[in-house]
Scaffold this motif. Structure first.
Motif, PDB file in Angstrom:
ATOM      1  N   UNK A  21      10.289 -10.249  -2.677  1.00 55.02           N
ATOM      2  CA  UNK A  21      10.312  -9.347  -3.832  1.00 55.02           C
ATOM      3  C   UNK A  21       9.008  -8.555  -3.987  1.00 55.02           C
ATOM      4  N   UNK A  22       9.101  -7.520  -4.792  1.00 52.96           N
ATOM      5  CA  UNK A  22       7.923  -6.691  -5.075  1.00 52.96           C
ATOM      6  C   UNK A  22       6.860  -7.520  -5.811  1.00 52.96           C
ATOM      7  N   UNK A  23       5.607  -7.255  -5.492  1.00 55.95           N
ATOM      8  CA  UNK A  23       4.393  -7.853  -6.095  1.00 55.95           C
ATOM      9  C   UNK A  23       4.218  -9.363  -5.859  1.00 55.95           C
ATOM     10  N   UNK A  24       4.944  -9.929  -4.887  1.00 56.82           N
ATOM     11  CA  UNK A  24       4.695 -11.339  -4.558  1.00 56.82           C
ATOM     12  C   UNK A  24       3.389 -11.508  -3.768  1.00 56.82           C
ATOM     13  N   UNK A  25       2.909 -10.383  -3.188  1.00 51.92           N
ATOM     14  CA  UNK A  25       1.630 -10.421  -2.474  1.00 51.92           C
ATOM     15  C   UNK A  25       1.715 -10.244  -0.967  1.00 51.92           C
ATOM     16  N   UNK A  26       2.816  -9.633  -0.485  1.00 50.53           N
ATOM     17  CA  UNK A  26       2.999  -9.443   0.961  1.00 50.53           C
ATOM     18  C   UNK A  26       1.858  -8.627   1.563  1.00 50.53           C
ATOM     19  N   UNK A  27       1.560  -7.469   0.936  1.00 52.27           N
ATOM     20  CA  UNK A  27       0.532  -6.575   1.497  1.00 52.27           C
ATOM     21  C   UNK A  27      -0.846  -7.236   1.484  1.00 52.27           C
ATOM     22  N   UNK A  49      -9.331  -8.863   3.800  1.00 53.38           N
ATOM     23  CA  UNK A  49      -9.540  -8.100   2.559  1.00 53.38           C
ATOM     24  C   UNK A  49      -8.516  -8.513   1.505  1.00 53.38           C
ATOM     25  N   UNK A  50      -8.934  -8.459   0.236  1.00 55.44           N
ATOM     26  CA  UNK A  50      -8.006  -8.689  -0.874  1.00 55.44           C
ATOM     27  C   UNK A  50      -8.200  -7.580  -1.900  1.00 55.44           C
ATOM     28  N   UNK A  51      -7.094  -7.043  -2.418  1.00 60.79           N
ATOM     29  CA  UNK A  51      -7.178  -5.959  -3.396  1.00 60.79           C
ATOM     30  C   UNK A  51      -6.497  -6.378  -4.682  1.00 60.79           C
ATOM     31  N   UNK A  52      -7.265  -6.500  -5.725  1.00 62.11           N
ATOM     32  CA  UNK A  52      -6.726  -6.960  -7.004  1.00 62.11           C
ATOM     33  C   UNK A  52      -5.772  -5.931  -7.616  1.00 62.11           C
ATOM     34  N   UNK A  53      -6.004  -4.642  -7.293  1.00 63.51           N
ATOM     35  CA  UNK A  53      -5.209  -3.562  -7.913  1.00 63.51           C
ATOM     36  C   UNK A  53      -4.360  -2.831  -6.868  1.00 63.51           C
ATOM     37  N   UNK A  54      -3.782  -3.589  -5.909  1.00 67.75           N
ATOM     38  CA  UNK A  54      -3.031  -2.911  -4.836  1.00 67.75           C
ATOM     39  C   UNK A  54      -1.768  -2.251  -5.380  1.00 67.75           C
ATOM     40  N   UNK A  55      -1.426  -1.125  -4.765  1.00 68.79           N
ATOM     41  CA  UNK A  55      -0.237  -0.350  -5.181  1.00 68.79           C
ATOM     42  C   UNK A  55       0.993  -0.886  -4.441  1.00 68.79           C
TER      43      UNK A  55
END
Ligand code: GTP
Ligand code: MG
Length: 221
Positions: free
Chosen positions: A22-28, A38-44
């Motif tokens: 699902x969306x926003x589970x953290x795949x990217x 790298x980790x992005x707290x505000x990823x699109x």
């Protein structure tokens, strides 16, 4: 891999794998953690398809893992069949703080079975394990689903870099094992074929001798 044969010493192996869930589970973020640390707290939200590579050494072989990432949101997803085509592994991700993302795994598994290879390696990942206080999915739920569906399972945190490396390496190592097994079987089949070819030539030779004798007899009579 170019034109080199599978499992030559100097060869690199290219394994395509996909991330789904699902969306926003953290795949990217799992991918950016694994590929670039790298980790992005505000990823699109991802739109369409992106991918990244990472080389991994397994024994004396170099494996190039090509990891595809797509949008969890249906309206941003690219054509599903081409996303799954040729994939040897899939990381199926849910968010341990949102029960709905776990419930939706059924849908994702269904899609996987419809579009991917039968022997695709699937790793089930419960991401955001750093947010234990907001947990809505127990670790045991993940474990029993994995057992039921015969999947590998791990809880990860892309944010805290927990188990991310392990989850990807488990998937890639398993693919490697299956591919080496297949390559071995192919070699054995080739060896068996050569023996059979050799035996067939001998039989043809014997048959030739018989017909030669027959001919001699025939001519003699
Ligand atoms: P789509 O591209 O829309 O499918 O979403 P996605 O699955 O790629 O999610 P993404 O990686 O963009 O992450 C969504 C949000 O969750 C972002 O705000 C991330 O910072 C956050 N996030 C991702 N992984 C973790 C994690 O392990 N812990 C915490 N606390 N937040 C995370
Ligand atoms: Mg994404």
């Amino acid at each position: 891999m170019g034109s080199c044969a599978m499992f030559d010493d100097e060869c690199e192996y290219l394994f395509k794998t996909v991330l789904i869930g699902d969306s926003t589970v953290g795949k990217s973020n799992l991918l950016s953690r694994f590929a670039k640390d790298e980790f992005h707290i505000d990823s699109k939200p991802t739109i369409g398809v992106e991918f990244a590579y990472r080389n991994i050494k397994i024994g004396d072989k170099i494996v190039k893992a090509q990891i595809w990432d797509t949008a969890g949101q249906e309206r941003f997803r690219a054509i599903t069949s081409s996303y799954y085509r040729g994939a040897l592994g899939a990381m199926l991700v849910y968010d341990i703080t949102r029960r709905g993302t776990f419930e939706n795994l059924r849908k994702w598994l269904h899609e996987l079975r419809e579009y991917s290879n039968r022997d695709i390696v699937i790793v089930l990942v419960g991401n955001k394990s750093d947010l234990d206080d907001s947990r809505e999915v127990d670790i045991e739920d993940g474990q029993s689903l994995a057992q039921l569906e015969d999947l590998c399972f791990m809880e990860t945190s892309a944010k805290e870099n927990l188990n991310v490396e392990d989850a990807f390496l488990q998937m890639i190592t398993k693919i490697f094992e299956i591919a080496s097994q297949k390559s071995l079987e192919a070699k054995e089949n080739e060896a068996t074929k050569q023996v059979l070819d050799h035996e067939r030539k001998e039989i043809i030779y014997v048959v030739d001798e018989v017909s030669a004798t027959k001919q001699t007899n025939c001519c003699a009579s």
